[in-house]
Design a protein around this motif. Structure first.
Motif, PDB file in Angstrom:
ATOM      1  N   SER A  31      -2.002  11.672   4.777  1.00  0.00           N
ATOM      2  CA  SER A  31      -3.320  11.848   4.171  1.00  0.00           C
ATOM      3  C   SER A  31      -3.698  10.559   3.454  1.00  0.00           C
ATOM      4  O   SER A  31      -3.729  10.500   2.210  1.00  0.00           O
ATOM      5  CB  SER A  31      -3.311  13.029   3.197  1.00  0.00           C
ATOM      6  N   PRO A  32      -3.977   9.483   4.219  1.00  0.00           N
ATOM      7  CA  PRO A  32      -4.245   8.186   3.604  1.00  0.00           C
ATOM      8  C   PRO A  32      -5.534   8.151   2.794  1.00  0.00           C
ATOM      9  O   PRO A  32      -5.740   7.239   1.987  1.00  0.00           O
ATOM     10  CB  PRO A  32      -4.331   7.242   4.815  1.00  0.00           C
ATOM     11  N   GLU A  33      -6.400   9.148   2.999  1.00  0.00           N
ATOM     12  CA  GLU A  33      -7.667   9.150   2.269  1.00  0.00           C
ATOM     13  C   GLU A  33      -7.495   9.552   0.804  1.00  0.00           C
ATOM     14  O   GLU A  33      -8.382   9.341  -0.032  1.00  0.00           O
ATOM     15  CB  GLU A  33      -8.664  10.096   2.949  1.00  0.00           C
ATOM     16  N   ILE A  34      -6.343  10.130   0.472  1.00  0.00           N
ATOM     17  CA  ILE A  34      -6.083  10.544  -0.911  1.00  0.00           C
ATOM     18  C   ILE A  34      -5.573   9.348  -1.709  1.00  0.00           C
ATOM     19  O   ILE A  34      -4.631   8.676  -1.294  1.00  0.00           O
ATOM     20  CB  ILE A  34      -5.049  11.679  -0.959  1.00  0.00           C
ATOM     21  N   PRO A  35      -6.185   9.051  -2.871  1.00  0.00           N
ATOM     22  CA  PRO A  35      -5.682   7.952  -3.707  1.00  0.00           C
ATOM     23  C   PRO A  35      -4.457   8.413  -4.489  1.00  0.00           C
ATOM     24  O   PRO A  35      -4.560   8.942  -5.594  1.00  0.00           O
ATOM     25  CB  PRO A  35      -6.865   7.652  -4.635  1.00  0.00           C
ATOM     26  N   TRP A  36      -3.274   8.231  -3.927  1.00  0.00           N
ATOM     27  CA  TRP A  36      -2.049   8.770  -4.517  1.00  0.00           C
ATOM     28  C   TRP A  36      -1.664   8.036  -5.802  1.00  0.00           C
ATOM     29  O   TRP A  36      -1.949   6.854  -5.976  1.00  0.00           O
ATOM     30  CB  TRP A  36      -0.901   8.664  -3.514  1.00  0.00           C
ATOM     31  N   LEU A  37      -0.981   8.766  -6.663  1.00  0.00           N
ATOM     32  CA  LEU A  37      -0.405   8.163  -7.866  1.00  0.00           C
ATOM     33  C   LEU A  37       0.602   7.096  -7.446  1.00  0.00           C
ATOM     34  O   LEU A  37       1.496   7.355  -6.647  1.00  0.00           O
ATOM     35  CB  LEU A  37       0.286   9.241  -8.696  1.00  0.00           C
ATOM     36  N   GLN A  38       0.454   5.900  -7.989  1.00  0.00           N
ATOM     37  CA  GLN A  38       1.372   4.807  -7.658  1.00  0.00           C
ATOM     38  C   GLN A  38       2.526   4.747  -8.659  1.00  0.00           C
ATOM     39  O   GLN A  38       2.334   5.028  -9.845  1.00  0.00           O
ATOM     40  CB  GLN A  38       0.646   3.459  -7.703  1.00  0.00           C
TER      41      GLN A  38
END
Length: 320
Positions: free
Chosen positions: A106-113
Motif C-alpha cells: 500500500s505505497p499510497e499510505i504515508p507510513w510512520l518512519q
C-alpha cells in the motif's frame, strides 16, 4: 539601523548559540510529524527563518523557547497539508489467512518512519536522561502521538516528554493554562506516555535474544524463533498493510517467507531507541542486496513486536 558588521556578528552569534538545540528540535518535529524526511525539512526551514529574524529577537524568552515556538508553528503548517502516519496495526485487525498471494503493498499510505538513533541522541551526563530520551522516541509511542490532533500532540510532547511547565506550554502555544490542562488530559487518554511500563530484558538476556534472532534469519531456521518471540508477538511490514498477531501465526507466516527469501545477512543498527537490523537477502547473482529494516520491541519475555520495513528506501537514511 544595523550596520553590515553588526548583522554579520549577530548571524555568527545565532549559529553558535542555536546549534546545540538542533538535535532536540529534530526529535520534537519527528514526534510531531512521524517522518524523518519531513522533520529534517521543517528544522532546516526553522533555522533559516530564525536566522533571518534573529536581529529582531528581543530575548523576552530563551533562545530555546523561541526556536520551539517557530518549530511548533512550522509543524502545525506542515500537518495541514499531510495525512497522519500510521503503522499497519493502527489501520485494522490482524490477518489470519496466511496465503502470501493476498499480501499487497500500500505505497499510497504515508507510513510512520523510523528514525536512526544517531540523528537524535545526545550525550547528557545523566545516564537516566539517556534512557528517557530513548524511551520517549519508541516507534509505538510516536505512532500513538499521530492519533492526536496537532495541538493536543504538541501539548503532550511539551508537557510529558520534554517536561515543560504548564505555564510555559501555555505561553508558547498562546493558550490559557486551563486550556493546556484540558488538552493534556484528553491527550493522555489517547496516547499515554509511560516509559516505565515497558520492562526490557537485562543486558545478557537481551544480547542472547538478539543473537538468536540474527541466527534464525541468517540460516532461514524459523524454529529458532520459538524461544525468541513472545506469545502475543506482532509482525508488521510496511508498506504492506497486512500484519499478523500471535507467535504461532507469525511463525507460520515467516516459515513461508523464509523459504521464499532464503539465507540472509543481518547488520545491527538502532532506531527509535530500539534494536534494529538491516536485512540483506541473497540474490540470483550470489550477492546480498538490501531487503528490509527490522525494528524490534523487546520485553522481559522476549521480542514482542517486529516492524519489518520492506524495501530499500530507508537504507540511505541509516547510512547503510
Amino acid at each position: 539601523m544595523h550596520t553590515v558588521t553588526e548583522t554579520k556578528a549577530g548571524n555568527e552569534d545565532f549559529g553558535r548559540l542555536s546549534e546545540p538545540f538542533r538535535r532536540e528540535l529534530l526529535a520534537y518535529c519527528y514526534r510531531m510529524l512521524g517522518s524523518v524526511d519531513d522533520a529534517e525539512e521543517v528544522v532546516q526551514d526553522v533555522y533559516l527563518d530564525a536566522w533571518r529574524a534573529y536581529d529582531r529577537f528581543e530575548g523576552r524568552s530563551s533562545l530555546r523557547t523561541w526556536l520551539y515556538r517557530i518549530a511548533t508553528r512550522a509543524c502545525f503548517k506542515a500537518l495541514e497539508k499531510s495525512r497522519r502516519r500510521p503503522l499497519p496495526a493502527d489501520l485494522h485487525g490482524p490477518e489470519t489467512n496466511l496465503d502470501i498471494s493476498r499480501v499487497e503493498r500500500s505505497p499510497e499510505i504515508p507510513w510512520l518512519q523510523p528514525i536512526p538513533d544517531f540523528l537524535f541522541t545526545t550525550a547528557p551526563a545523566d545516564p537516566a536522561a539517556v534512557v528517557v530520551e530513548r524511551q520517549t522516541m519508541r516507534l509505538a509511542l510516536v505512532g500513538a502521538l499521530q492519533q492526536l490532533p496537532p495541538r493536543q500532540r504538541a501539548v503532550l510532547i511539551l508537557r510529558d516528554v520534554l517536561q515543560w511547565r504548564t505555564a510555559e506550554v501555555a505561553q508558547l502555544l498562546e493558550m490559557t493554562t486551563a486550556a493546556v490542562n484540558s488538552a493534556i488530559q484528553r491527550a493522555r487518554t489517547l496516547a499515554p506516555i509511560s516509559p516505565d511500563d515497558l520492562t526490557e530484558p537485562a543486558e545478557p538476556q537481551q544480547r542472547a535474544l538478539l543473537d538468536r534472532y540474527v541466527s534464525a534469519f541468517e540460516t532461514a531456521d524459523v524454529d529458532q524463533l520459538i524461544a525468541v518471540l513472545t506469545e502475543d508477538a506482532r509482525w508488521e511490514m510496511p508498506p504492506i498493510a497486512t500484519w499478523f498477531a500471535g507467535r504461532d501465526t507469525v511463525l507460520a507466516f515467516l516459515a513461508k517467507q523464509m523459504r521464499m527469501i532464503g539465507p540472509t545477512r543481518l547488520v545491527a543498527t538502532s532506531a527509535n531507541g530500539q534494536p534494529a537490523f538491516a536485512v540483506y537477502a541473497r540474490g540470483r547473482d550470489g550477492e546480498y542486496h538490501p531487503h528490509a529494516l527490522h525494528v524490534l520491541t523487546l520485553t522481559s519475555e522476549g521480542v514482542g513486536r517486529i516492524v519489518a520495513y520492506h524495501g530499500t528506501g530507508l537504507f540511505p537514511l541509516f547510512g547503510l
